[in-house]
Design a protein around this motif. Structure first.
Motif, PDB file in Angstrom:
ATOM      1  N   LEU A 163      -6.461  -3.667  -3.503  1.00 47.53           N
ATOM      2  CA  LEU A 163      -6.463  -2.329  -2.926  1.00 47.53           C
ATOM      3  C   LEU A 163      -6.722  -1.322  -4.039  1.00 47.53           C
ATOM      4  O   LEU A 163      -6.324  -1.528  -5.189  1.00 47.53           O
ATOM      5  N   TYR A 164      -7.401  -0.243  -3.680  1.00 48.68           N
ATOM      6  CA  TYR A 164      -7.816   0.745  -4.668  1.00 48.68           C
ATOM      7  C   TYR A 164      -7.120   2.076  -4.392  1.00 48.68           C
ATOM      8  O   TYR A 164      -7.051   2.520  -3.244  1.00 48.68           O
ATOM      9  N   PHE A 165      -6.633   2.721  -5.466  1.00 51.45           N
ATOM     10  CA  PHE A 165      -5.929   3.987  -5.338  1.00 51.45           C
ATOM     11  C   PHE A 165      -6.411   4.937  -6.435  1.00 51.45           C
ATOM     12  O   PHE A 165      -6.629   4.534  -7.573  1.00 51.45           O
ATOM     13  N   ASN A 166      -6.572   6.198  -6.047  1.00 49.49           N
ATOM     14  CA  ASN A 166      -6.877   7.239  -7.020  1.00 49.49           C
ATOM     15  C   ASN A 166      -5.558   7.796  -7.542  1.00 49.49           C
ATOM     16  O   ASN A 166      -4.778   8.358  -6.766  1.00 49.49           O
ATOM     17  N   PRO A 167      -5.261   7.651  -8.829  1.00 51.85           N
ATOM     18  CA  PRO A 167      -3.947   8.084  -9.329  1.00 51.85           C
ATOM     19  C   PRO A 167      -3.744   9.599  -9.289  1.00 51.85           C
ATOM     20  O   PRO A 167      -2.596  10.059  -9.408  1.00 51.85           O
ATOM     21  N   GLN A 168      -4.800  10.364  -9.108  1.00 50.38           N
ATOM     22  CA  GLN A 168      -4.657  11.819  -9.048  1.00 50.38           C
ATOM     23  C   GLN A 168      -4.537  12.317  -7.617  1.00 50.38           C
ATOM     24  O   GLN A 168      -3.629  13.076  -7.287  1.00 50.38           O
ATOM     25  N   THR A 169      -5.449  11.890  -6.743  1.00 51.37           N
ATOM     26  CA  THR A 169      -5.450  12.373  -5.362  1.00 51.37           C
ATOM     27  C   THR A 169      -4.618  11.496  -4.432  1.00 51.37           C
ATOM     28  O   THR A 169      -4.397  11.866  -3.288  1.00 51.37           O
ATOM     29  N   GLY A 205     -28.358  12.478 -14.453  1.00 50.93           N
ATOM     30  CA  GLY A 205     -27.675  13.183 -15.519  1.00 50.93           C
ATOM     31  C   GLY A 205     -26.504  12.393 -16.047  1.00 50.93           C
ATOM     32  O   GLY A 205     -26.194  11.291 -15.570  1.00 50.93           O
ATOM     33  N   PRO A 206     -25.830  12.921 -17.042  1.00 48.81           N
ATOM     34  CA  PRO A 206     -24.676  12.229 -17.635  1.00 48.81           C
ATOM     35  C   PRO A 206     -23.480  12.209 -16.684  1.00 48.81           C
ATOM     36  O   PRO A 206     -23.321  13.110 -15.850  1.00 48.81           O
ATOM     37  N   VAL A 207     -22.659  11.188 -16.829  1.00 45.89           N
ATOM     38  CA  VAL A 207     -21.448  11.044 -16.017  1.00 45.89           C
ATOM     39  C   VAL A 207     -20.296  10.659 -16.939  1.00 45.89           C
ATOM     40  O   VAL A 207     -20.511  10.140 -18.038  1.00 45.89           O
ATOM     41  N   GLN A 208     -19.098  10.919 -16.444  1.00 49.13           N
ATOM     42  CA  GLN A 208     -17.893  10.564 -17.178  1.00 49.13           C
ATOM     43  C   GLN A 208     -17.159   9.454 -16.436  1.00 49.13           C
ATOM     44  O   GLN A 208     -17.099   9.455 -15.203  1.00 49.13           O
ATOM     45  N   PRO A 209     -16.586   8.507 -17.165  1.00 52.00           N
ATOM     46  CA  PRO A 209     -15.817   7.444 -16.486  1.00 52.00           C
ATOM     47  C   PRO A 209     -14.606   8.012 -15.761  1.00 52.00           C
ATOM     48  O   PRO A 209     -13.975   8.958 -16.231  1.00 52.00           O
ATOM     49  N   GLU A 210     -14.330   7.422 -14.611  1.00 55.41           N
ATOM     50  CA  GLU A 210     -13.156   7.796 -13.831  1.00 55.41           C
ATOM     51  C   GLU A 210     -12.246   6.579 -13.700  1.00 55.41           C
ATOM     52  O   GLU A 210     -12.688   5.437 -13.849  1.00 55.41           O
ATOM     53  N   VAL A 211     -10.990   6.841 -13.404  1.00 53.83           N
ATOM     54  CA  VAL A 211      -9.971   5.790 -13.397  1.00 53.83           C
ATOM     55  C   VAL A 211      -9.498   5.543 -11.979  1.00 53.83           C
ATOM     56  O   VAL A 211      -9.275   6.486 -11.205  1.00 53.83           O
ATOM     57  N   LEU A 212      -9.361   4.275 -11.630  1.00 50.28           N
ATOM     58  CA  LEU A 212      -8.738   3.854 -10.377  1.00 50.28           C
ATOM     59  C   LEU A 212      -7.632   2.856 -10.693  1.00 50.28           C
ATOM     60  O   LEU A 212      -7.656   2.196 -11.739  1.00 50.28           O
ATOM     61  N   LEU A 213      -6.701   2.749  -9.766  1.00 51.34           N
ATOM     62  CA  LEU A 213      -5.638   1.755  -9.872  1.00 51.34           C
ATOM     63  C   LEU A 213      -5.893   0.671  -8.834  1.00 51.34           C
ATOM     64  O   LEU A 213      -6.024   0.969  -7.642  1.00 51.34           O
ATOM     65  N   GLU A 214      -5.986  -0.581  -9.282  1.00 47.14           N
ATOM     66  CA  GLU A 214      -6.185  -1.728  -8.396  1.00 47.14           C
ATOM     67  C   GLU A 214      -4.861  -2.464  -8.245  1.00 47.14           C
ATOM     68  O   GLU A 214      -4.213  -2.820  -9.239  1.00 47.14           O
ATOM     69  N   VAL A 215      -4.478  -2.689  -6.990  1.00 46.62           N
ATOM     70  CA  VAL A 215      -3.215  -3.355  -6.688  1.00 46.62           C
ATOM     71  C   VAL A 215      -3.495  -4.492  -5.727  1.00 46.62           C
ATOM     72  O   VAL A 215      -4.221  -4.318  -4.734  1.00 46.62           O
ATOM     73  N   ALA A 238       0.826  -1.206   0.000  1.00 41.69           N
ATOM     74  CA  ALA A 238       0.000   0.000   0.000  1.00 41.69           C
ATOM     75  C   ALA A 238       0.865   1.263   0.000  1.00 41.69           C
ATOM     76  O   ALA A 238       0.653   2.181  -0.805  1.00 41.69           O
ATOM     77  N   SER A 239       1.837   1.321   0.903  1.00 42.27           N
ATOM     78  CA  SER A 239       2.701   2.510   0.956  1.00 42.27           C
ATOM     79  C   SER A 239       3.590   2.601  -0.279  1.00 42.27           C
ATOM     80  O   SER A 239       3.912   3.699  -0.751  1.00 42.27           O
ATOM     81  N   PHE A 240       3.997   1.438  -0.830  1.00 42.78           N
ATOM     82  CA  PHE A 240       4.797   1.439  -2.058  1.00 42.78           C
ATOM     83  C   PHE A 240       3.995   2.065  -3.203  1.00 42.78           C
ATOM     84  O   PHE A 240       4.508   2.909  -3.956  1.00 42.78           O
TER      85      PHE A 240
END
Length: 512
Positions: free
Chosen positions: A234-240, A217-227, A157-159
């Motif tokens: 585990l799930y991580f937001n690559p931006q935040t 209403g309409p939505v846009q797909p968002e990206v997550l990183l699964e590790v 997780a920390s890596f």
């Protein structure tokens, strides 16, 4: 039969009832509270494209592994297209195919999603990824970055968090600048993270999803990183860099591919929309049972016709009323005429309401008792006497109904719901007690019958209890278990303590 057998049978019935209840309530989601509603979301994907001169195939990635949510229903909407679904490395795919089409075409995929906290990413543990094949300079940069990140981290997780932080620096990081340009998107950063994680022998993949908003209403797909850390994803937001699956977030598909692809066509466009709504919790539970292959909903009372359901909604409360009588008679010591006469009277109170029901019951029994005393002087046999009493009761009920109608008293019309046979037997029993043990004993048992009927009516009228017993009829097994245990009770009743008070030992200290 010894007490051990009774205790064992009661424990078995209790275990069976509670097991069925837990399965239906926790696994299938049967509602415990009446009129409960489940929050659901309708997600729609509209795939628009221009077909070519030959056959065309449009492929859409659709939800498969959705941690935190379950798929209740899905529909494929199109005109003139054949639709097939199939598993795919990214989860599942739906493919629309047509041999010939002209003009712009739009096909739709619509899914109903509900929150399911027990659902996780239940796919198998992935193998260790292959080391990426890179040119010498890129390979040296990747190894240097992995070594730096590993020194500044303690676990997977920390890596991952440190790695995403370094990737977020972009051109300011000496290792990352070889891989990312200044216009890199969140998907590009997540894809680069999977490459570096593969170099560190850590399984990772890209997940695409949508936010389940309250406003339609309409939505846009968002990206997550699964590790995968060797135990779970585990799930991580690559931006935040935030770890964990975001609230109200549905994972739609996984992988580097886009959400849709086209063969034999062009101008492909996909738009997603979300709408939140509420649905009856029982309907959601039935759909959940159907999709899981359970036959619980098929054999529930909800599968019966509506008219039959209304009948059993009343009948299932009779054991509850009997339980009330059992407690009041065996532990309190309230005397009644008959064992279950108060329960039937309590059922009549459901229509007349309590006050009017007591008044009408008292009037009929009093008038019937007068007729019964007159018939006693004629020295009739039992069956002819009961026939006369029953006929008089029916005439009295009809007369009270007509009189109430003329006076505009609507509750008086519902007196026809009183159990006339039971009332006739009550009049007969009350007259016998009156003659054998006196008026006080007869009136006492009559008042006790009304008290018990009133208490049973109040308990049987609890809306939550009526819903609970109807949805979980197996809980009536607890009534049987309680009756088995009470059936061996031989102690004092509360009202008998006053009767035997004179036999209570006196403390010697009080005599002095």
């Amino acid at each position: 039969m010894n007490n051990r057998h009774i205790y064992l049978l009661a424990a078995l019935l209790t275990t069976l009832a509670l097991s069925l209840f837990v399965y239906k309530a926790k696994v299938l989601g049967f509602p415990v509270v009446p009129q409960s509603q489940t929050q659901i979301w309708t997600i729609e994907a509209a795939v628009t494209f221009t077909p070519g001169p030959a056959a065309v195939k449009a492929t859409l990635r659709i939800p498969a592994l959705t941690p935190g949510y379950s798929l209740m229903d899905e529909n494929f909407i199109s005109r003139g297209f054949g639709v097939t679904t199939r598993p795919a490395p990214a989860g599942r795919e739906a493919q629309w195919a047509v041999r010939e089409a002209s003009g712009e075409q739009t096909v739709y995929y619509r899914a109903l999603i509900y929150r399911d906290p027990d659902r996780t990413a239940e796919d198998t543990t992935p193998p260790f990824p292959e080391v990426p094949r890179l040119d010498p300079a890129s390979r040296i940069a990747m190894e240097g970055l992995i070594a730096d990140v590993r020194r500044q981290s303690a676990d997977v997780a920390s890596f991952t968090t440190e790695l995403l932080r370094r990737i977020g620096q972009g051109q300011n990081d000496q290792y990352v600048r070889l891989f990312l340009d200044r216009t890199a998107t969140a998907a590009d950063r997540a894809h680069l993270a999977t490459i570096f994680l593969a170099g560190a022998q850590i399984p990772a993949r890209i997940a695409h999803g949508v936010a389940l908003r309250e406003r339609a209403g309409p939505v846009q797909p968002e990206v997550l990183l699964e590790v995968h850390d060797g135990v779970e994803w585990l799930y991580f937001n690559p931006q935040t860099l935030q770890q964990g699956l975001p609230p109200e977030f549905l994972i739609w598909w996984r992988g580097d591919e886009s959400i849709a692809s086209i063969e034999g066509g062009s101008n492909l466009d996909v738009s997603l929309a979300v709408q939140q709504s509420l649905l009856d919790a029982m309907l959601v539970a039935e759909r959940r049972a159907e999709r899981s292959g359970s036959h619980s909903a098929e054999f529930s009372l909800f599968s019966l016709p509506i008219a039959t359901q209304s009948v059993y909604a009343v009948l299932l409360m009779i054991p509850i009323g009997a339980l009330v009588i059992m407690v009041l008679r065996n532990f309190i010591g309230v005397k009644t005429f008959g064992t279950f006469m108060p329960v039937l009277v309590a059922l009549a109170f459901r229509e007349t309401r309590l006050v009017w029901g007591i008044m009408l019951f008292a009037i009929i029994v009093s008038l019937g008792l007068l007729i019964r005393f007159y018939l006693e002087k004629l020295r009739l046999l039992l069956v002819p006497r009961l026939t006369c009493v029953l006929t008089v009761v029916v005439l009295l009920m009809a007369g009270i109904s007509v009189l109430s109608h003329r006076l505009g008293l609507q509750p008086g019309l519902s007196i026809a719901l009183f159990p006339m046979v039971i009332i006739s037997m009550t009049i007969e029993r009350m007259s016998i007690v009156w003659e054998e043990r006196g008026a006080y004993e007869a009136i006492q048992e009559g008042v006790g019958s009304l008290i018990v009927a009133a208490v049973a009516y109040l308990v049987m009228g609890i809306a939550w209890l009526e819903h609970f017993v109807f949805v979980f009829p197996e809980m009536l097994l607890l009534v049987i278990a309680a009756a088995l245990l009470v059936g061996r009770y031989t102690g004092y009743r509360l009202l008998e303590l006053r009767r035997f008070k004179a036999m209570q030992p006196v403390d010697p200290a009080l005599k002095t």
